[in-house]
Design a protein around this motif. Structure first.
Motif, PDB file in Angstrom:
ATOM      1  N   HIS A  12      -3.726   2.293   7.645  1.00  0.00           N
ATOM      2  CA  HIS A  12      -4.598   1.170   8.021  1.00  0.00           C
ATOM      3  C   HIS A  12      -4.420   0.790   9.490  1.00  0.00           C
ATOM      4  O   HIS A  12      -5.348   0.315  10.122  1.00  0.00           O
ATOM      5  N   GLU A  72     -15.137   7.137  -2.579  1.00  0.00           N
ATOM      6  CA  GLU A  72     -13.766   6.723  -2.357  1.00  0.00           C
ATOM      7  C   GLU A  72     -13.169   7.495  -1.176  1.00  0.00           C
ATOM      8  O   GLU A  72     -12.483   6.946  -0.324  1.00  0.00           O
ATOM      9  N   SER A 107     -11.539  -1.125   7.929  1.00  0.00           N
ATOM     10  CA  SER A 107     -10.221  -1.646   8.288  1.00  0.00           C
ATOM     11  C   SER A 107     -10.293  -2.954   9.065  1.00  0.00           C
ATOM     12  O   SER A 107      -9.287  -3.621   9.227  1.00  0.00           O
ATOM     13  N   ARG A 110     -14.261  -7.146   5.643  1.00  0.00           N
ATOM     14  CA  ARG A 110     -14.290  -7.055   4.176  1.00  0.00           C
ATOM     15  C   ARG A 110     -15.486  -6.192   3.856  1.00  0.00           C
ATOM     16  O   ARG A 110     -16.618  -6.523   4.202  1.00  0.00           O
ATOM     17  N   ARG A 127     -14.901  -2.049  -3.086  1.00  0.00           N
ATOM     18  CA  ARG A 127     -14.602  -3.213  -2.258  1.00  0.00           C
ATOM     19  C   ARG A 127     -13.322  -2.895  -1.527  1.00  0.00           C
ATOM     20  O   ARG A 127     -12.367  -2.399  -2.133  1.00  0.00           O
ATOM     21  N   MET A 128     -13.309  -3.163  -0.261  1.00  0.00           N
ATOM     22  CA  MET A 128     -12.071  -2.936   0.467  1.00  0.00           C
ATOM     23  C   MET A 128     -11.805  -4.176   1.301  1.00  0.00           C
ATOM     24  O   MET A 128     -12.612  -4.566   2.142  1.00  0.00           O
ATOM     25  N   ASP A 129     -10.688  -4.824   0.992  1.00  0.00           N
ATOM     26  CA  ASP A 129     -10.330  -6.024   1.749  1.00  0.00           C
ATOM     27  C   ASP A 129      -9.016  -5.751   2.443  1.00  0.00           C
ATOM     28  O   ASP A 129      -7.973  -5.681   1.795  1.00  0.00           O
ATOM     29  N   GLY A 131      -7.589  -3.092   3.716  1.00  0.00           N
ATOM     30  CA  GLY A 131      -6.801  -1.948   3.273  1.00  0.00           C
ATOM     31  C   GLY A 131      -6.650  -1.841   1.759  1.00  0.00           C
ATOM     32  O   GLY A 131      -6.238  -0.822   1.241  1.00  0.00           O
ATOM     33  N   GLU A 132      -6.959  -2.938   1.014  1.00  0.00           N
ATOM     34  CA  GLU A 132      -6.853  -2.909  -0.446  1.00  0.00           C
ATOM     35  C   GLU A 132      -8.152  -2.395  -1.036  1.00  0.00           C
ATOM     36  O   GLU A 132      -9.186  -3.035  -0.925  1.00  0.00           O
ATOM     37  N   LEU A 133      -8.120  -1.202  -1.639  1.00  0.00           N
ATOM     38  CA  LEU A 133      -9.358  -0.634  -2.176  1.00  0.00           C
ATOM     39  C   LEU A 133      -9.473  -0.947  -3.672  1.00  0.00           C
ATOM     40  O   LEU A 133      -8.510  -0.828  -4.433  1.00  0.00           O
ATOM     41  N   GLU A 134     -10.663  -1.348  -4.026  1.00  0.00           N
ATOM     42  CA  GLU A 134     -10.927  -1.698  -5.433  1.00  0.00           C
ATOM     43  C   GLU A 134     -12.208  -0.972  -5.818  1.00  0.00           C
ATOM     44  O   GLU A 134     -13.211  -1.059  -5.117  1.00  0.00           O
TER      45      GLU A 134
END
Lengths: 610, 366
Positions: A12, A72, A107, A110, A127-129, A131-134
Motif C-alpha cells: 500500500h 480483484e 490507495s 475509498r 470495496r477498498m478502504d 488498503g482493506e479489500l472487501e
C-alpha cells in the motif's frame, strides 16, 4: 529493530508512491478511469463529479466488464490485461498498460467498483478502504461502475495542493474533451454536481466530434486537411490564420489516439502557420497523428501526456507540410472574427440596440461559414497530396534544382475571391469597396505587403538559387557537434547554394553563398541555415525559413505605406492584384488584410432586421 | 569668444565639419561643433569619436575663447544667411549670439572643456600626393567595400605604401576586389592601414575640394590627411586584411578586349530584365564577340552581342551584372581587357595598356 536498513516497501505504501505520479489531481483519476472504460470497448460512458472530484468521482460504462477474479487482481500493482511481455511494450495500442492506475487510485481514496463480465450471470462488488479489500457478489450488470470517494483522504498534503474547484473542474472538462476527440464514436457525458456539463452523442464522425468539442464557431473558421508523410498519417482540423488564440490552449494533438501535449508538436504547428500568423498569436487546431507504434515511445511519462518520437524531424515535417497545405487552401479566406469585432465595436456605439451584440454573433459565424464553405467545396478535390514533390512544393521551399524551371510552380489560388469595386480611400489608409453582397474594408499596407512577399517568393520558387562564389572563402568554426552533422550532410547545403569545404576537424571554409543573400554575413547566413536544417531536418523547410525571414523584411520595406493616397485606378488595381494573390487574407505578420460587412450585417446594424 | 567671419568661407568650413557629426548621438556634446578662436585663427572641430575633422580659417578676433554649439543648427542657420554679409558670433553666458545683417539668433552652447577633441597625431609615415589623384583612386575602389559589419576588415579600404608598388588602395567585399596603384617618386617605407568606410568617403571629399598636394599619413592606429585648411584623423580598422595578392589570378589563359562604354550600355539594358535581387547576367565569349544575356523569373529575356577581340575557346560565365558595371565605370580607358580561365574561376578585368588597376570579380553559378 534489526541491523538491516533496506527493506521492500509494503504494497500500500508502494501504491501511494505510484499514486503520486499517476494520480495528481481529480482530472487524472477521471482520465485513468475513462481510458480503462475505452479499453474495455465501452460505447457510452458517463462521468459524475461531486465537489470537483474531491468528494466523489463516478465513471459508469457499458464495456466488457470483468469477472470477479479479474476485478480483484486489477487492484494489484502491475496487474493489467493489456500487455504481458516486454515485447508488447513496443507495440502499445491500448490506452493503459502500466497496471498502476487502479491500485494507485484505490490507495488514496475509498474505492468502490461494481462490474460483471459480459455474458456472465453474476456480478461482483469491490470495496477498498485504505488498503482493506472487501469483495461481495452482486447483481450482474452491463459494464463497470467505479466510484472514487474522498480522494486523497490519506494524503492531506496532496489535498492541500488542490486548486480551486473551478480549476479542477476545468481540468476534468479538458480531459473529457481530449478523449472525446480521440473517440468520436463513443458517447461521453459529464455531470458536475448533478448538472449536465458535457454531452457528446454516440456514433459521431470525426469532423462532427471536433466541432462538438471546439465549438460551432470553429466549424465555419476551419478546414479539414489530410496528408501522409513518411508513414505518418495526419488528419488535421486547422483554424483559419486569422482565427487565432492568445495561447496554446486551443491546440489539441492526438498521437495514436492519445492526447499529447508536447512542445515539439506545438512548435511544429506554429512553424506551419508562421508565414501567415502574427508572432504572438497561436493557431486553433486539432491535429491527429497516426503512426506505427514502433516509432513512438509512450512509456515516458506515467500519465502518458508526453511521448518520444523515433524521428521528431519527420513528425515536424509532416505537421508543417499538412498545415502549409491547409493554409494554401484557405489563404484567401479571412475568419469571421474581425467582422464580429467590427460589428461589436459599432454596436457598442449605438445604444439604441442593446441586444444586437448577442444577436449578431450567430449570424456572423453563419456568414463566415457561408464564405469559407463556398471555397471549401472547391478545395475538396485537391485536398490530398502525399507525394514527395508535392510536399516539397507545399513547404514553399523553392523547389530543388531538378524542378527549377517549371514555370507553373508556386502557390495556386483556389477558390474565388471577389473584393468588389473600390469606392473610396479612407484616411489614406483603408480602401472601401462595394461587393456583391455588401462592403469590404481593405488595409492597403497589409494587402500590399502580402502581394510583394508572395511575388518575391514565387521568384524564388521559379528560379534556381544562383550561387555567388566567394573570392576570399570565409572561415567558419561551428564547433564539434555541428561539424559532425555537416560531414554527413554536406550535400544538403549544396541545394541551398552553399558550398562548404572542411578544412580541419571542426572548421570549414565557405566557398559560396546564395546570390540573393550575398550582402549578408556569410557566417551568420550559413550558421542560421545549418541551425534550421538540424532542427527541422527537412531541407526545403530549412531553406525557406532562412529565406522567408529575409524576404519578409524586404517585403515590408518595399510596400505601400499607410498614409499614401491612391487614385481610384490604383485602388482597383490593388484589389484585382489581391484577388490573384495566394494567402492574401493576412499580411506577413498575420493581421487581416480585409474585413467584410455584408448587406445583412449592415441591415442588422441599423436595426432593419433582427 | 567674439569673432566676425565672412559668411561664404564660414559656411564651407562648417559644412565640412558637420558632415561627420552623428545626427542622433546619445552623447549630446557629440552633436556639437567645437569653435576655438585664438591667434587670429578660428578652428572648427567635429568628431564622432572614430573620425575627427578640423578646419582652420584666418579671421579677425575681438575676443579669444572656445565653445561648442549644435552642428546642425549652426549649419542650417549659416546656410540661410545673406551671402555677402559677415557673420558675427559672440558668446553670452551659456548662449551664443549669431548676427548677420538684420538677422539675430541665440543658440544654446555646451562648454568646450567637455568636448572630446581630436587625438594627437600618431602616424608612422607620410607621403605627399596630388589631392585630385587620391580622390580618383578612392573613387575607383571604394564601391568594392563591404557593408557587412560582422566582417569588419572588409568594411574599409586598405591603404598600402611600399617601395616597389608605391601607393595602392585595395577594397573587397568577399565577392569582388578592386585594386588601384600609383608609383611614387619619393623614397618610402612599407606601411599599411585599413581605413574605415566613412573616413574613406570623407577623405575623398576633402581631396576633391583641395587644389594641389595633400599629406597622407599612415600609422598602426591612425590615418591622417592634411589638406590645406582641413585635416582629418581617423582610427583604423584593427584587423587582418585578406592576402589580396593571392586572390589576383596570374595565369588566366583567355583574354577578351572590349569597348568599355558599349559593354556598360549593354549591361545596363540587359539588367532591366535580370533578376532584381541577384542581377545575374551571362557572358558568352566566342570568336570575336561576347553575347550578354539575362532573364528573370517572369520569363522575360534580353540578349545582345558586342564585338570583342577574342580568339579563345567558347566560355560562358555568369556574373552579378552590378559588379561588372561598377568596374566598367571605375576604369578610365576606352577599352578593357577581361581575362578568365573557366566559368567558376576568378575573372580579372584590366585597363587597356596598364596593369596598375586590377579588378577581380568572382563568377556566379546560375
Amino acid at each position: 529493530m534489526s541491523d538491516q536498513l533496506i527493506h521492500i516497501l509494503p504494497a500500500h505504501v508502494a501504491n501511494q508512491i505510484a499514486a503520486g505520479e499517476v494520480v495528481e489531481r481529480p482530472a487524472s483519476v477521471v482520465k485513468e478511469l475513462l481510458e480503462n472504460s475505452l479499453d474495455a470497448g465501452a460505447k457510452s460512458i458517463t462521468v459524475r463529479i461531486a465537489e470537483a472530484g474531491k468528494k466523489r468521482i463516478e465513471v459508469e460504462d457499458n464495456g466488457y466488464g470483468m469477472s470477479a477474479a479479474d476485478a480483484e487482481l486489477a487492484l494489484k500493482r502491475h496487474a493489467t490485461s493489456k500487455i504481458s511481455t516486454t515485447e508488447d511494450l513496443h507495440h502499445i495500442a491500448s490506452h493503459g498498460f502500466r497496471g498502476e492506475a487502479l491500485p494507485s487510485i484505490a490507495s488514496v481514496s475509498r474505492f468502490r467498483m461494481q462490474t460483471s463480465l459480459q455474458g456472465s450471470h453474476e456480478g461482483v462488488e469491490l470495496r477498498m478502504d485504505l488498503g482493506e479489500l472487501e469483495t461481495r457478489p452482486a447483481a450482474p450488470r452491463k459494464g463497470t461502475r467505479i466510484e472514487v470517494l474522498d480522494l486523497f483522504l490519506n494524503t492531506p498534503a496532496r489535498l492541500n495542493f488542490m486548486r480551486t474547484d473551478k480549476t479542477e473542474e476545468a481540468a476534468i472538462i479538458e480531459v473529457m474533451r481530449g478523449l472525446a476527440i480521440c473517440n468520436p464514436a463513443v458517447a461521453l457525458n459529464l455531470e458536475l454536481d448533478g448538472r449536465k456539463r458535457l454531452s457528446f452523442t454516440e456514433g459521431q464522425n470525426e469532423r462532427g466530434r471536433v466541432i462538438a468539442v471546439m465549438g460551432s464557431e470553429f466549424a465555419g473558421n476551419s478546414i479539414e486537411q489530410r496528408i501522409e508523410h513518411e508513414g505518418i498519417q495526419i488528419s488535421a482540423h486547422l483554424g483559419l490564420p486569422t482565427y487565432h488564440h492568445r495561447d496554446t490552449s486551443r491546440m489539441l494533438f492526438l498521437v495514436n489516439g492519445r492526447v499529447i501535449r508536447d512542445k515539439q508538436l506545438i512548435a511544429a504547428l506554429r512553424a506551419g502557420y508562421r508565414d501567415v500568423m502574427f508572432h504572438d498569436r497561436y493557431p486553433v487546431a486539432v491535429i491527429r497523428l497516426e503512426m506505427d507504434p514502433v516509432n513512438v515511445d509512450v512509456n515516458v511519462h506515467p500519465a502518458k501526456r508526453e511521448v518520444r518520437f523515433k524521428s521528431p524531424q519527420a513528425v515536424r515535417a509532416a505537421i508543417v507540410a499538412c498545415v502549409r497545405a491547409g493554409v494554401e487552401r484557405m489563404g484567401q479566406t479571412v475568419s469571421s472574427m474581425p467582422t464580429d469585432q467590427a460589428l461589436q465595436a459599432m454596436q457598442k456605439t449605438s445604444p439604441a440596440f442593446p441586444d444586437a451584440a448577442s444577436g449578431s454573433f450567430s449570424y456572423q459565424s453563419g456568414s463566415g461559414a457561408g464564405f469559407s464553405s463556398g471555397g471549401r467545396s472547391k478545395f475538396a478535390s485537391g485536398a490530398r497530396s502525399s507525394n514527395a514533390a508535392d510536399l516539397q512544393h507545399l513547404l514553399f521551399g523553392a523547389p530543388m534544382r531538378e524542378s527549377a524551371h517549371e514555370p507553373e510552380a508556386g502557390y495556386e489560388i483556389q477558390g474565388t475571391l471577389n473584393l468588389g469595386t473600390p469606392l473610396a480611400q479612407i484616411h489614406s489608409c483603408y480602401i472601401l469597396s462595394q461587393s456583391e453582397d455588401g462592403v469590404v474594408l481593405i488595409d492597403q499596407h497589409a494587402a500590399h505587403e502580402r502581394i510583394t512577399y508572395e511575388k518575391m517568393k514565387s521568384q524564388l520558387d521559379r528560379g534556381q538559387l544562383a550561387e555567388q562564389i566567394m573570392l576570399t572563402p570565409e572561415k567558419w568554426s561551428p564547433g564539434l557537434s555541428i561539424a559532425a552533422w555537416l560531414s554527413d550532410h554536406a550535400e544538403t547545403l549544396k541545394t541551398f547554394a552553399v558550398d562548404l569545404d572542411q578544412t580541419t576537424e571542426e572548421s570549414f571554409s565557405i566557398r559560396s553563398v546564395p546570390a540573393l543573400l550575398s550582402g549578408e554575413s556569410p557566417v551568420e547566413l550559413v550558421a542560421e541555415l545549418v541551425d534550421a536544417c538540424m532542427l527541422i531536418g527537412f531541407e526545403a523547410e530549412g531553406r525557406s525559413r532562412v529565406l522567408e525571414r529575409w524576404l519578409g523584411n524586404r517585403a515590408c520595406k518595399g510596400s505601400i505605406k499607410a498614409g499614401r493616397m491612391l487614385a481610384i485606378e490604383d485602388q482597383d488595381a490593388l484589389l484585382r492584384e489581391m484577388e490573384r494573390t495566394p494567402n492574401i487574407a493576412q499580411c506577413n505578420h498575420g493581421r487581416p488584410t480585409y474585413v467584410r460587412l455584408s448587406l445583412n450585417d449592415l441591415d442588422r446594424l441599423f436595426g432593419r432586421k433582427e | 569668444m567674439h569673432i566676425t567671419v565672412p559668411r561664404t568661407s564660414f559656411l564651407q568650413h562648417v559644412q565640412r565639419c558637420q558632415n561627420i557629426v552623428e545626427k542622433r548621438s546619445p552623447n549630446a556634446i557629440l552633436s556639437n561643433l567645437l569653435l576655438r578662436a585664438s591667434n587670429e585663427t578660428l578652428e572648427i572641430v567635429a568628431t564622432d569619436l572614430q573620425i575627427g575633422v578640423s578646419s582652420k580659417v584666418h579671421i579677425h578676433i575681438q575676443d579669444e575663447g572656445e565653445i561648442t554649439i549644435s552642428a546642425k543648427k549652426l549649419f542650417d542657420i549659416v546656410k540661410e544667411l545673406d551671402v555677402d554679409s559677415d557673420v558675427e558670433l559672440k558668446t553670452e553666458s551659456s548662449f551664443m549670439e549669431i548676427k548677420s545683417g538684420r538677422s539675430k539668433f541665440r543658440l544654446s552652447t555646451l562648454p568646450a572643456i567637455d568636448y572630446p577633441g581630436i587625438p594627437e597625431q600618431d602616424t608612422d609615415f607620410s607621403i605627399q600626393f596630388e589631392g585630385k589623384d587620391l580622390a580618383t583612386m578612392i573613387g575607383a575602389t571604394s564601391f568594392s567595400m563591404s557593408t557587412d559589419e560582422t566582417r569588419k576588415y572588409l568594411t574599409g579600404t586598405l591603404f598600402e605604401i611600399s617601395p616597389e608598388q608605391g601607393l595602392q588602395l585595395i577594397a573587397t567585399d568577399g565577392h569582388r576586389m578592386a585594386l588601384v596603384g600609383t608609383l611614387l617618386d619619393q623614397n618610402v617605407e612599407a606601411c599599411r592601414a585599413i581605413v574605415p568606410r566613412k573616413a574613406v568617403a570623407e577623405i575623398k571629399k576633402i581631396c576633391e575640394e583641395t587644389q594641389g598636394q595633400v599629406t597622407l599619413s599612415l600609422g598602426k592606429r591612425q590615418v591622417r590627411l592634411d589638406a590645406g585648411e582641413h585635416s582629418l584623423t581617423s582610427k583604423v580598422i584593427d584587423a587582418k586584411f585578406p592576402v589580396y595578392q593571392d586572390v589576383i589570378p596570374s595565369d588566366n589563359p583567355e583574354e577578351a578586349v572590349v569597348d568599355r562604354i558599349r559593354m556598360d550600355q549593354i549591361l545596363r539594358r540587359s539588367m532591366i530584365v535580370a533578376n532584381e535581387f541577384t542581377h545575374d547576367v551571362r557572358l558568352q565569349f566566342s570568336n570575336n564577340s561576347i553575347q550578354v544575356s539575362a532573364h528573370n523569373t517572369e520569363q522575360e529575356q534580353a540578349e545582345e552581342f558586342v564585338e570583342a577581340d577574342y580568339t579563345g575557346k567558347d566560355v560562358s560565365i555568369g556574373f552579378n551584372g552590378r559588379y561588372l558595371r561598377d568596374v566598367l565605370s571605375a576604369v578610365q580607358t576606352e577599352r578593357v581587357r577581361i581575362q578568365f580561365k573557366d566559368e567558376l574561376s576568378p575573372v580579372l578585368i584590366l585597363e587597356d595598356g596598364s596593369d596598375a588597376s586590377k579588378y577581380v570579380v568572382m563568377p556566379m553559378r546560375i
